[in-house]
Enzyme design. Structure first.
Site, mmCIF file in Angstrom:
data_model
loop_
_atom_site.group_PDB
_atom_site.id
_atom_site.type_symbol
_atom_site.label_atom_id
_atom_site.label_comp_id
_atom_site.label_asym_id
_atom_site.label_seq_id
_atom_site.Cartn_x
_atom_site.Cartn_y
_atom_site.Cartn_z
ATOM 1 N N GLU A 289 -14.606 15.214 -42.422
ATOM 2 C CA GLU A 289 -13.339 14.581 -42.761
ATOM 3 C C GLU A 289 -12.507 14.306 -41.509
ATOM 4 O OE1 GLU A 289 -10.156 12.958 -44.399
ATOM 5 O OE2 GLU A 289 -11.787 13.595 -45.719
ATOM 6 N N THR A 329 -12.296 7.901 -46.296
ATOM 7 C CA THR A 329 -13.535 8.623 -46.589
ATOM 8 C C THR A 329 -14.512 7.780 -47.387
ATOM 9 O OG1 THR A 329 -12.445 10.780 -46.501
ATOM 10 C CG2 THR A 329 -14.492 10.642 -47.757
ATOM 11 N N HIS A 461 -7.755 18.108 -43.197
ATOM 12 C CA HIS A 461 -6.897 17.222 -44.000
ATOM 13 C C HIS A 461 -5.589 17.953 -44.233
ATOM 14 C CE1 HIS A 461 -5.491 14.595 -47.168
ATOM 15 N NE2 HIS A 461 -6.609 13.875 -47.160
ATOM 16 N N ASP A 513 -16.409 10.661 -41.110
ATOM 17 C CA ASP A 513 -16.225 9.559 -42.060
ATOM 18 C C ASP A 513 -15.326 8.477 -41.477
ATOM 19 O OD1 ASP A 513 -13.899 11.079 -42.147
ATOM 20 O OD2 ASP A 513 -13.804 11.225 -44.329
ATOM 21 N N HIS A 514 -14.311 8.899 -40.717
ATOM 22 C CA HIS A 514 -13.375 7.976 -40.063
ATOM 23 C C HIS A 514 -12.548 8.794 -39.100
ATOM 24 C CE1 HIS A 514 -10.022 9.563 -42.508
ATOM 25 N NE2 HIS A 514 -10.884 9.566 -43.511
#
Length: 652
Positions: A289, A329, A461, A513-514
């Site tokens: 993440e 995501t 996150h 994911d990014h």
């Protein structure tokens, strides 16, 4: 008595409400200017245009908000003006609207803090997944203080309206029918004008992304995103003939290992490796993440927050110049399962009719692998369970129920409380989800099944909380702490896996994911797409640092080549290690689509616009350069063909 003055008559309170909204919206706009003082354009013309464009969109917003009140004032009989019912209705709905708008202003500040943008399709998604979002707000912000602040400011506004006499004038006045009909007619005409002729795109007038974002009205942007979260490529983007588009893409995909097995609008082909040996290695795939490349010491970070991953970079196949396709995501999931450039609008993961697509799981299943998807939260979020369950994966998550739906027969396994040591709004901590994967892998090994286990992490996150005592940064204090904890959890995964009999025949693939942030002053903030990727535990002879510029969509074709696999492919990605690999990367937002080759970047925008830039890696700036028609045609071909294949159900 009939009053014709809007400021002192029956409409006094409504006019005060509208003026208050416009003033506070401009104050918020100025706050964003100061917030991004080093990124916005302070040219006096740009500043004035930003404020005036913002005022224009705020005016449209407040007209829509005020329409119910205008209708009430228009059709409420004069004889009832000032009655108890009139006072209750007007006071209640004025108070409610003020509370909602004050809360929205606070929400815009927190949204800007996270995404550096006004409300967009992310805010629309968050409205759908209320459990995760409300829990995240509770854990990230002092919610009692926030609500108290909203109530306080709302009461202050009501008090100011009361002191100004707006309530008194509204309840003690009537209005001439001609005035009422004129106000209604003008308001309806304005609403119709904004609905029919004005789109949120009109706010994007500046080459500086921050000036354009600040020009917008948050509420207006929210509803614009709600209406336009899916975009048909031919309607919004520059197109070329489909024969030409697919011809260009096929020419880019062909090589000595490829045989196209269909004609027409298709890229389906057979990939036959020159080696005959078939390696049936287990695969543990970790999608991290929000893990920017800039977090790693390998890429210049001085904070030592990724010691384990930095060590892996020295003893793995490490991708030095790889870029995410998107900023969310689900976009990363789309890239690593379908190996496809980003299509405009929502990610395919979130679209209807996205089951039974040709994904990497089809390649694994053709070789008798057991495919599983592990997620520490409820996989209902972002449609993950529907997508993965509908595309060949068994689900392990914190949701309830054994079968996803009558349409999707994949088994869904709940991760029980007894296997959880820590959990926040987004799910169980990374250590817990890795432990669950190891437990399942033990059973797969015992049953003699080669496995492909896909793990999505959640700890990095907001609210950035994780088990205490694991690292030297207190839980919940910073993004850096969450990054360091994820790095720590990955080390624990490897330490535990090394004790397992399946470890020596298992390849671990780790990729983000990014990035943690994707916002910048330019249309596409290129540096904020740069992510780390590792292929770990292949034979030592393969270990290297790959310097070639490439994309998330190239990861699996590269892995399958390392495995010497023969397989069928509908993938747009290619083997990065091939001698004839052409360096390029695909970058996108939900509206911008870019092709990058070295320092050249072509960006396609909706409204059928395009721009060509030179990227300066040193300061991460984009400088416009003369259009290259060949480069433009190739860019269009990649994105047009990808959208065509999904839209016409040719990826099934």
């Amino acid at each position: 008595m009939s009053k014709l003055s809007l400021r002192t008559g029956r409409y006094a309170l409504l006019v005060h409400f509208m003026i208050w909204f416009l003033i506070v919206s401009q104050i918020l706009r100025i706050v964003f200017f100061i917030w991004q003082y080093d990124q916005v354009s302070w040219n006096i013309t740009d500043v004035l245009r930003t404020l005036l464009t913002g005022l224009f969109f705020d005016t449209g917003t407040i007209i829509f908000i005020s329409l119910p009140g205008i209708l009430f004032y228009t059709f409420m009989p004069d004889k009832w003006a000032g009655s108890i019912a009139d006072r209750i209705v007007i006071t209640f709905f004025t108070s409610l609207n003020i509370f909602i708008l004050v809360f929205t202003f606070f929400a815009e500040l927190t949204f800007w803090d996270e995404f550096k943008t006004r409300f967009n399709f992310i805010a629309v998604d968050y409205l759908i997944y209320t459990h995760e979002v409300v829990a995240n707000i509770q854990q990230s912000y002092p919610l009692p203080a926030l609500i108290t602040g909203v109530l306080f400011f709302s009461l202050m506004v009501l008090y100011l309206f009361f002191r100004s006499g707006a309530f008194k004038q509204t309840f003690s006045s009537t209005s001439d029918i001609r005035l009422r009909l004129a106000v209604l007619g003008i308001s309806l005409a304005a609403a119709l004008f904004f609905t029919s002729f004005i789109s949120n795109n009109h706010a994007e007038w500046s080459s500086n992304r921050y000036n354009s974002e600040i020009s917008k009205s948050g509420i207006y942007s929210f509803f614009a995103a709600f209406r336009n979260n899916q975009m048909k490529y031919p309607d919004f983007y520059t197109s070329i003939d489909n024969d030409n588009a697919f011809g260009i893409v096929k020419n880019k995909l062909k090589d000595s290992t490829t045989t196209f097995t269909t004609t027409g609008y298709s890229i389906h082909r057979s990939i036959r490796d020159s080696q005959s040996a078939l390696q049936r290695k287990n695969v543990v795939f970790v999608l991290m993440e929000s893990f920017s490349g800039s977090f790693l010491k390998e890429f210049g970070n001085k904070e030592n927050i990724t010691p384990f991953l930095d060590s892996l970079a020295q003893k793995s196949i490490f991708f030095n110049d790889l870029y995410a396709t998107g900023t969310r995501t689900v976009r990363g999931m789309e890239a690593v399962t379908l190996c496809i450039p980003p299509t405009p609008g929502q990610s395919i993961v979130k679209r209807p009719d996205n089951q039974n697509l040709y994904t990497v799981s089809n390649v694994f299943k053709s070789k008798s692998y057991d495919c599983n998807f592990f997620y520490g939260g409820d996989g209902y979020f972002d449609n993950m369970n529907s997508y993965f369950g509908g595309n060949g994966f068994t689900i392990y998550d914190r949701g309830r129920g054994s079968v996803l739906s009558d349409k999707i027969k994949t088994v869904r396994n709940n991760i029980p409380d007894k296997e959880v040591t820590f959990e926040n709004a987004w799910g169980i901590c990374d250590e817990d989800i890795f432990n669950k994967m190891i437990t399942v892998a033990d059973k797969q090994y015992k049953d003699g099944k080669p496995f492909f286990n896909f793990v999505m992490t959640t700890s990095n996150h907001r609210p950035f909380t994780y088990p205490s005592g694991k690292i030297d940064i207190p839980s919940g204090t910073s993004r850096e702490g969450a990054v360091k904890y994820t790095d720590y959890a990955l080390k624990q995964l490897f330490d535990k896996a090394r004790t397992k009999p399946w470890y020596k025949n298992t390849v671990f693939i780790i990729i983000a994911d990014h990035c943690a942030s994707s916002a910048g002053k330019d249309e596409i903030d290129v540096a904020n797409y740069h992510i780390p990727a590792f292929i770990v535990n292949m034979p030592e002879k393969h270990n290297q640092k790959i310097q070639k510029q490439c994309s998330q969509i190239d990861l699996w074709p590269t892995v399958f080549s390392l495995f010497n696999w023969h397989y069928e492919s509908d993938f747009f990605g290619k083997d990065v290690l091939a001698s004839d690999f052409e360096q390029r990367a695909f970058l996108g937002t939900y509206r911008k689509l870019a092709l990058m080759k070295k320092e050249k970047v072509m960006i396609l925008s909706d409204q059928k616009k395009q721009a060509f830039y030179d990227w300066n890696k040193t300061d991460n700036s984009l400088v416009k350069i003369p259009m290259d028609k060949s480069f433009l045609q190739e860019t269009i071909a990649w994105y047009q063909s990808a959208d065509y294949l999904f839209t016409n159900k040719l990826l099934k």
